[in-house]
Write an enzyme that holds these catalytic residues in place. Structure first.
Site, PDB file in Angstrom:
ATOM      1  N   ALA A  59       0.848  -1.192   0.000  1.00  9.02           N
ATOM      2  CA  ALA A  59       0.000   0.000   0.000  1.00  9.02           C
ATOM      3  C   ALA A  59       0.883   1.241   0.000  1.00  9.02           C
ATOM      4  O   ALA A  59       2.078   1.174   0.282  1.00  9.02           O
ATOM      5  CB  ALA A  59      -0.910   0.019   1.238  1.00  9.02           C
ATOM      6  N   THR A  61       1.322   4.051   2.199  1.00  9.26           N
ATOM      7  CA  THR A  61       0.900   4.244   3.593  1.00  9.26           C
ATOM      8  C   THR A  61       1.373   5.546   4.222  1.00  9.26           C
ATOM      9  O   THR A  61       1.079   5.801   5.386  1.00  9.26           O
ATOM     10  CB  THR A  61       1.405   3.084   4.471  1.00  9.26           C
ATOM     11  OG1 THR A  61       2.829   3.020   4.378  1.00  9.26           O
ATOM     12  CG2 THR A  61       0.797   1.762   4.042  1.00  9.26           C
ATOM     13  N   THR A 100      -7.113  -0.595   6.952  1.00 10.55           N
ATOM     14  CA  THR A 100      -6.611   0.193   8.063  1.00 10.55           C
ATOM     15  C   THR A 100      -7.709   0.752   8.959  1.00 10.55           C
ATOM     16  O   THR A 100      -8.845   0.953   8.511  1.00 10.55           O
ATOM     17  CB  THR A 100      -5.777   1.376   7.507  1.00 10.55           C
ATOM     18  OG1 THR A 100      -5.414   2.265   8.551  1.00 10.55           O
ATOM     19  CG2 THR A 100      -6.579   2.165   6.473  1.00 10.55           C
ATOM     20  N   TYR A 124      -5.521   9.290   2.649  1.00 14.18           N
ATOM     21  CA  TYR A 124      -5.052   7.918   2.849  1.00 14.18           C
ATOM     22  C   TYR A 124      -6.232   7.022   3.227  1.00 14.18           C
ATOM     23  O   TYR A 124      -6.464   5.983   2.595  1.00 14.18           O
ATOM     24  CB  TYR A 124      -3.981   7.869   3.946  1.00 14.18           C
ATOM     25  CG  TYR A 124      -3.670   6.458   4.414  1.00 14.18           C
ATOM     26  CD1 TYR A 124      -3.084   5.536   3.558  1.00 14.18           C
ATOM     27  CD2 TYR A 124      -3.979   6.047   5.717  1.00 14.18           C
ATOM     28  CE1 TYR A 124      -2.809   4.241   3.973  1.00 14.18           C
ATOM     29  CE2 TYR A 124      -3.710   4.758   6.139  1.00 14.18           C
ATOM     30  CZ  TYR A 124      -3.126   3.854   5.272  1.00 14.18           C
ATOM     31  OH  TYR A 124      -2.871   2.567   5.686  1.00 14.18           O
ATOM     32  N   TRP A 149      -1.963   0.203  13.861  1.00 15.80           N
ATOM     33  CA  TRP A 149      -0.662   0.450  14.504  1.00 15.80           C
ATOM     34  C   TRP A 149       0.257  -0.772  14.418  1.00 15.80           C
ATOM     35  O   TRP A 149       0.743  -1.284  15.428  1.00 15.80           O
ATOM     36  CB  TRP A 149      -0.874   0.854  15.963  1.00 15.80           C
ATOM     37  CG  TRP A 149      -1.480   2.214  16.156  1.00 15.80           C
ATOM     38  CD1 TRP A 149      -1.980   3.036  15.184  1.00 15.80           C
ATOM     39  CD2 TRP A 149      -1.645   2.903  17.405  1.00 15.80           C
ATOM     40  NE1 TRP A 149      -2.462   4.194  15.768  1.00 15.80           N
ATOM     41  CE2 TRP A 149      -2.270   4.148  17.118  1.00 15.80           C
ATOM     42  CE3 TRP A 149      -1.344   2.593  18.725  1.00 15.80           C
ATOM     43  CZ2 TRP A 149      -2.586   5.077  18.116  1.00 15.80           C
ATOM     44  CZ3 TRP A 149      -1.667   3.520  19.715  1.00 15.80           C
ATOM     45  CH2 TRP A 149      -2.275   4.745  19.416  1.00 15.80           C
TER      46      TRP A 149
END
Length: 290
Positions: A59, A61, A100, A124, A149
Site C-alpha cells: 500500500a 501508507t 486500516t 489515505y 498500529w
C-alpha cells in the site's frame, strides 16, 4: 496451497514470507519486483501465475504524502485493489487485502466493529476505503482485514522510532490524546492461515492485539520493556503531546480508532493476546540481541 504475497519487502509482507516459507508453496513480490502503480505489469505478472490465495500487504501508507499525491494514493490503494480482485476471480483464487483503522473518523469512543460506518478524514483513509469497496464489488468471497498500529522487526514503525530517540535523547514526547491498538506482525501472520480457504470468512474482518492505548502509553511501555530487558536508554519517561501540537502534519488523523475483535473471536474461538504482551515479546526478541 500456492500463495502469492504482494508487499513482501514491507513490515507485514516480510512477516508473512518468514512465517509461511516452510508451510506453503510461496511466491513474494516487493515493490521493485511488482509496483502496484503499474497496473499493466500487475495484470501481466499475476495473470501468468497460478495461485490459490493472493495476499495484498502492499500500500501507499505515508499518510501525509497521500494528501499531496492523491492520484498515486488512489492508484495504489484503490484501483490496484480492484484489479487484484478481478485477477483472483479469473483464477478462482481468494484475495486477502489489508486495510486500516484510518477508514474511521475517530468520533466514536468504543471499539469500531465491522458494521460501523466508515468515514475517513484523510486521503489515505479515503483511498483505502475505496480499495475495500473495489474488492467487494468483485463479489467473490474475498476478505478485507483491517489492522491498526502495525509493528514488527522488518521495517521500523512508531515504536522503533521512540526507542531510537530514547537511546539518543534524555527527553522524549508522544501524543497522549490519540488512541488505538498496537498489532504485532507475528500475530497477524499466525492467525491468517485459518482464512485461506475460499469458503471461510469473506467480507471485512478486524484484527488487532487486545486493549487500547495512546501513543504516549505505547511509547512508555516500550521503554519500560527495554529497561526490564537491560537495554540502555537515556530517556526513561515519555512526556505528553496533544494532537493540536502536531502542526507539521498535513493530514488529519482519527483521535480514536480502536478496532473491535469480537467478530474474529466469534469466528475462531480465539482471543488475540494483549498488546502489552506482544510489545514485550517483540522487544525481548529483537532488541535484546542488538
Amino acid at each position: 496451497m500456492k500463495i502469492v504475497i504482494l508487499g513482501a519487502g514491507g513490515r507485514l509482507g516480510a512477516a508473512f514470507m518468514r512465517e509461511y516459507r516452510e508451510k506453503y508453496d510461496l511466491a513474494g513480490f516487493n515493490r521493485a519486483q511488482l509496483d502496484l502503480a503499474n497496473l499493466d505489469d500487475v495484470r501481466g505478472k499475476l495473470g501468468a501465475m497460478n495461485f490459490d490465495v493472493l495476499i495484498n500487504a502492499a500500500a501507499f501508507t505515508n499518510v501525509d504524502a497521500c494528501e499531496t499525491e492523491r492520484d498515486r494514493a488512489f492508484l495504489i490503494n484503490a484501483e490496484a485493489a480492484g484489479v487484484l480482485a478481478e485477477i483472483c476471480n479469473e483464477k478462482d483464487a481468494k484475495l486477502i487485502h489489508f486495510s486500516t483503522d484510518y477508514v474511521f473518523d475517530g468520533q466514536k469512543r468504543a471499539p469500531y466493529t465491522e458494521e460501523d460506518q466508515a468515514n475517513p478524514i484523510s486521503l489515505y483513509g479515503e483511498s483505502k476505503l475505496t480499495g475495500e469497496k473495489k474488492v467487494f464489488a468483485a463479489e467473490n468471497g474475498h476478505l478485507v482485514v483491517r489492522v491498526s498500529w502495525v509493528f514488527g522487526p522488518d521495517r521500523p514503525s512508531f515504536i522503533d522510532a521512540m526507542i531510537k530517540r530514547a537511546q539518543q535523547d534524555e527527553k522524549i514526547d508522544a501524543i497522549s490524546d490519540k488512541f488505538s491498538t498496537p498489532t504485532y506482525t507475528y500475530d497477524i501472520a499466525r492467525m491468517l492461515p485459518q482464512f485461506f480457504e475460499r469458503g471461510v470468512a469473506g467480507g471485512i474482518l478486524h484484527f488487532a492485539n487486545t486493549g487500547k492505548c495512546s501513543w504516549q502509553e505505547y511509547a512508555q511501555w516500550a521503554l519500560d520493556c527495554c529497561r526490564d530487558a537491560g537495554i540502555s536508554l537515556k530517556a526513561t519517561t515519555v512526556g505528553a503531546l496533544t494532537l493540536k501540537d502536531m502542526s507539521g502534519w498535513v493530514a488529519r488523523r482519527p483521535a480514536y480508532s480502536v478496532l473491535s475483535t469480537a467478530k474474529y473471536m466469534e469466528l475462531t474461538g480465539a482471543t488475540p493476546r494483549a498488546w502489552r504482551e506482544a510489545v514485550n515479546e517483540y522487544i525481548t526478541r529483537f532488541y535484546s540481541k542488538k
